[in-house]
Design a protein around this motif. Sequence first.
Motif, mmCIF file in Angstrom:
data_model
loop_
_atom_site.group_PDB
_atom_site.id
_atom_site.type_symbol
_atom_site.label_atom_id
_atom_site.label_comp_id
_atom_site.label_asym_id
_atom_site.label_seq_id
_atom_site.Cartn_x
_atom_site.Cartn_y
_atom_site.Cartn_z
ATOM 1 N N GLY A 65 -9.038 1.996 -3.220
ATOM 2 C CA GLY A 65 -9.636 3.077 -2.439
ATOM 3 C C GLY A 65 -8.843 4.367 -2.539
ATOM 4 N N GLY B 146 -4.338 7.409 4.845
ATOM 5 C CA GLY B 146 -5.691 7.935 4.734
ATOM 6 C C GLY B 146 -5.673 9.399 4.889
ATOM 7 N N THR C 125 0.824 -1.208 0.000
ATOM 8 C CA THR C 125 0.000 0.000 0.000
ATOM 9 C C THR C 125 0.859 1.260 0.000
ATOM 10 N N ALA D 34 -1.220 6.349 2.029
ATOM 11 C CA ALA D 34 -1.697 5.042 2.471
ATOM 12 C C ALA D 34 -2.374 5.147 3.828
ATOM 13 N N ALA E 167 -6.364 -7.642 0.273
ATOM 14 C CA ALA E 167 -6.566 -6.462 1.133
ATOM 15 C C ALA E 167 -5.815 -5.254 0.585
ATOM 16 N N GLU E 168 -4.580 -5.457 0.150
ATOM 17 C CA GLU E 168 -3.806 -4.341 -0.404
ATOM 18 C C GLU E 168 -4.420 -3.825 -1.695
ATOM 19 N N SER F 244 1.128 3.962 -3.031
ATOM 20 C CA SER F 244 0.836 5.362 -2.753
ATOM 21 C C SER F 244 1.947 6.263 -3.281
ATOM 22 N N ARG G 212 -7.269 -1.644 -0.761
ATOM 23 C CA ARG G 212 -6.814 -0.358 -0.202
ATOM 24 C C ARG G 212 -6.286 0.558 -1.304
#
Length: 167
Positions: free
Chosen positions: A151, A167, A50, A165, A144-145, A54, A148
């Motif tokens: 997202g 948020g 992640t 990463a 999961a990564e 990013s 993310r």
Amino acid sequence: MSTSNFEFTFEVAELNDTAVDAIELHYDCVESTHGRTTELTLLVPGMNATDAASEAINRILAAGVTVRRLVDDLVTRTEIAERADVTSQAVGLWARGERKRGVSFPEPYVYAGSVRLWLWGEVATYLRAAHVPIDEGVQYPGRAETLRIAGLIADLLAGHRPVTAAG
């Protein structure tokens, strides 16, 4: 914690030579075009998938290129066999839990009609745990990564910046 090299493929807006040169200052990259779709595959160092994604997204943006999405590295049973240098039958046995007991083969990521597709990052993790020799040590995002990172890109496309990463 050590740094790993992660492979990502992003669908991007059209690239020009200046943008590719700027991105290549930081990463090994391959540009490909399929019809009207442009993809950029990068090898990115990072502590985790992640964070690495990013940073890569921000560098792509800094080069003036729009990131549209992370392209899922989906593989069929036949493609898994080719990448792992085993038979398709061996992959079928792993998927059914009949071989390499003690290590669970991942569930398919998606079904396309009757075809099961796995996320290569999850399969690669399984193969390493099962001591099946594969690639040169490159890491790939798992489920999961992947979610993310999707997202992060969705937030970016919605106008939320910067991409981080955390948020």
